[in-house]
Design a protein around this motif. Structure first.
Motif, PDB file in Angstrom:
ATOM      1  N   GLU A  51     -11.319   9.451   0.537  1.00  0.00           N
ATOM      2  CA  GLU A  51     -10.913   9.055  -0.819  1.00  0.00           C
ATOM      3  C   GLU A  51     -10.065   7.796  -0.745  1.00  0.00           C
ATOM      4  OE1 GLU A  51     -10.078  13.584  -2.445  1.00  0.00           O
ATOM      5  OE2 GLU A  51      -8.416  12.288  -1.863  1.00  0.00           O
ATOM      6  N   THR A  52     -10.152   6.997  -1.801  1.00  0.00           N
ATOM      7  CA  THR A  52      -9.261   5.829  -1.847  1.00  0.00           C
ATOM      8  C   THR A  52      -8.457   5.904  -3.140  1.00  0.00           C
ATOM      9  OG1 THR A  52     -11.084   4.582  -2.794  1.00  0.00           O
ATOM     10  CG2 THR A  52     -10.676   4.237  -0.474  1.00  0.00           C
ATOM     11  N   ALA A  53      -7.193   5.571  -3.049  1.00  0.00           N
ATOM     12  CA  ALA A  53      -6.337   5.576  -4.242  1.00  0.00           C
ATOM     13  C   ALA A  53      -6.878   4.538  -5.227  1.00  0.00           C
ATOM     14  CB  ALA A  53      -4.906   5.260  -3.854  1.00  0.00           C
ATOM     15  N   CYS A  62      -1.761   3.046  -0.907  1.00  0.00           N
ATOM     16  CA  CYS A  62      -0.865   1.920  -0.611  1.00  0.00           C
ATOM     17  C   CYS A  62       0.334   1.981  -1.547  1.00  0.00           C
ATOM     18  CB  CYS A  62      -1.644   0.622  -0.828  1.00  0.00           C
ATOM     19  SG  CYS A  62      -0.691  -0.841  -0.444  1.00  0.00           S
ATOM     20  N   SER A  63       1.502   1.718  -1.001  1.00  0.00           N
ATOM     21  CA  SER A  63       2.691   1.662  -1.853  1.00  0.00           C
ATOM     22  C   SER A  63       3.439   0.381  -1.521  1.00  0.00           C
ATOM     23  CB  SER A  63       3.582   2.875  -1.591  1.00  0.00           C
ATOM     24  OG  SER A  63       4.021   2.839  -0.257  1.00  0.00           O
ATOM     25  N   ARG A  64       4.470   0.164  -2.284  1.00  0.00           N
ATOM     26  CA  ARG A  64       5.170  -1.097  -2.098  1.00  0.00           C
ATOM     27  C   ARG A  64       6.658  -0.875  -1.902  1.00  0.00           C
ATOM     28  NH1 ARG A  64       4.660  -6.786  -5.050  1.00  0.00           N
ATOM     29  NH2 ARG A  64       6.608  -7.497  -4.189  1.00  0.00           N
ATOM     30  N   THR A  65       7.254  -1.575  -0.937  1.00  0.00           N
ATOM     31  CA  THR A  65       8.700  -1.525  -0.774  1.00  0.00           C
ATOM     32  C   THR A  65       9.242  -2.878  -1.223  1.00  0.00           C
ATOM     33  OG1 THR A  65       8.751  -2.418   1.443  1.00  0.00           O
ATOM     34  CG2 THR A  65       8.442  -0.037   1.264  1.00  0.00           C
ATOM     35  N   GLU A  66      10.508  -3.070  -1.006  1.00  0.00           N
ATOM     36  CA  GLU A  66      11.178  -4.327  -1.400  1.00  0.00           C
ATOM     37  C   GLU A  66      10.430  -5.550  -0.869  1.00  0.00           C
ATOM     38  OE1 GLU A  66      14.455  -6.448  -3.029  1.00  0.00           O
ATOM     39  OE2 GLU A  66      13.684  -4.433  -3.340  1.00  0.00           O
ATOM     40  N   ASP A  67      10.006  -5.475   0.394  1.00  0.00           N
ATOM     41  CA  ASP A  67       9.468  -6.691   1.015  1.00  0.00           C
ATOM     42  C   ASP A  67       8.111  -6.509   1.696  1.00  0.00           C
ATOM     43  OD1 ASP A  67      10.267  -5.069   2.996  1.00  0.00           O
ATOM     44  OD2 ASP A  67      11.778  -6.397   3.860  1.00  0.00           O
TER      45      ASP A  67
END
Ligand code: ADP
Length: 361
Positions: free
Chosen positions: A230-232, A271-276
């Motif tokens: 599965e893909t988000a 996939c998620s995102r952090t500050e950088d």
């Protein structure tokens, strides 16, 4: 005993004026104040502060005058204070000289250590380069003779299998198996060296598209494992070498399918995102990994299971780490034995994209 601060201030003011324009009247007043200070037993700190100015008076144009008008008590005090002051200064100077010497020695040590470190880094770079060169040449040059061995052993097996005795068939089986494993090892080693040598051509691309492309190549494996990948829905556009990062995704998805339990494997890419940075995760419901192996699995040729149970060279995750680190990111695993694993890797955001992309999500 407390002393009126104005007395000290007056005294100081008089002495300071004396430096500018010596005036006998004022100096007599100063002497009087000095006497009062003696009688009042001024704390040394305060007296020192006042007498720093007195010292400059003493060394000014008419040094004898103050002493002569100040009377024995005050001049005694002045001399004592000057002596104490000079002594304190000498100690301070000694300390400063000592500290300075230590600092110089420390600086020299640090310079030496830095030079040694630079030399070691250069040496390490050289050795690394030589090793890379060696592993590339070795794996590259080994391929041709290995292919030849495999091809002829296979021919031999086809022609003579069943015609010799049982032991010969068994031996042949081991030879074919060994040659296959050797080929896999050498092929993966070559992939690894290539990933380290190839120029890093970065571009922005759609992560969802790249995953779909990888999945198209893994269709047979997914079906053979009766698995599901599965893909988000919200995979972003990312920056990096599309071909190298696709290799990372492929390895992680393949592992998620390969190291499965009795249940059909389900692998998810998100996939998620952090500050950088972007953090890409490949989650599976497989056999899991014990925490003590979380680091080791990324080392070359490290396999946690016998080759008979799960095929592989033990180079896949090493290759992933190499590629991710070349992009300035890092890769790690979180896992629960018997339940599944999550392999995550981070990719730094291009500097200019940081604020707008963050706002956009
Ligand atoms: P290979 O797959 O060729 O054996 P890798 O470098 O990809 O080599 O993985 C190293 C080892 O880490 C594997 O042999 C396996 O024991 C363990 N491993 C890797 N991925 C997983 C996973 N998704 N689940 C459980 N174990 C894994």
């Amino acid at each position: 005993m407390n002393i009126d601060p104005r007395t000290l201030a007056d005294y100081q003011a008089l002495l300071e004026r004396r430096v500018e324009a010596p005036d006998e009247e004022q100096l007599i007043q100063a002497a009087e104040t000095g006497r009062r200070l003696v009688l009042a037993s001024v704390p040394l700190e305060d007296a020192l502060r006042v007498h720093r100015t007195a010292v400059s008076c003493l060394t000014a144009s008419r040094p004898g005058l103050l002493l002569s008008v100040a009377g024995p008590a005050c001049s005694g005090l002045l001399l004592e204070l000057v002596r104490a002051y000079l002594e304190a200064m000498r100690h301070q100077l000694d300390d400063a000289v000592r500290a300075n010497t230590l600092l110089e020695e420390e600086r020299a040590c640090r310079r030496k250590a830095e030079k040694e470190l630079e030399e070691k880094v250069r040496e390490l770079d050289r050795t690394n380069h030589e090793l890379e060169q060696f592993s590339y040449s070795a794996s590259h040059d080994l391929q041709a003779p290995l292919r030849q061995i495999s091809a002829f052993v296979e021919l031999f097996r086809k022609k003579y299998s069943g015609k010799l005795d049982e032991r010969a068939d068994e031996f042949l089986h081991f030879i074919v198996e060994g040659a296959d494993r050797l080929q896999t090892l050498v092929r993966d080693l070559l992939k690894f060296s290539r990933a380290g040598r190839a120029e890093l051509v970065c571009q922005e691309f759609d992560l969802a598209e790249a995953v779909q492309e990888v999945l198209a190549g893994l269709k047979v494996d997914v079906e053979a494992a009766s698995g599901l990948v599965e893909t988000a829905p919200d995979l972003p556009r990312i920056s990096g070498s599309r071909s190298l990062l696709s290799q990372v995704l492929q390895n992680l998805i393949e592992n998620g399918l390969k190291f499965r339990r009795e249940v059909p494997p389900v692998v998810r890419v998100s996939c998620s995102r952090t500050e950088d940075s972007w953090v890409i995760s490949v989650t599976d419901n497989g056999i899991g990994i014990e925490p003590e192996y979380f680091e080791r699995v990324f080392e070359p040729f490290q396999r946690l299971h016998p080759a008979g149970r799960f095929p592989g060279s033990g180079m896949g995750l090493t290759l992933c780490r190499k590629i991710v680190e070349r992009h300035g990111g890092r890769i790690w695993v979180e896992s629960t034995l018997g339940q599944g694993s999550v392999f995550r890797f981070s990719l730094p955001l291009p500097a200019r994209a940081m604020p707008s992309q963050r706002d956009g999500r």
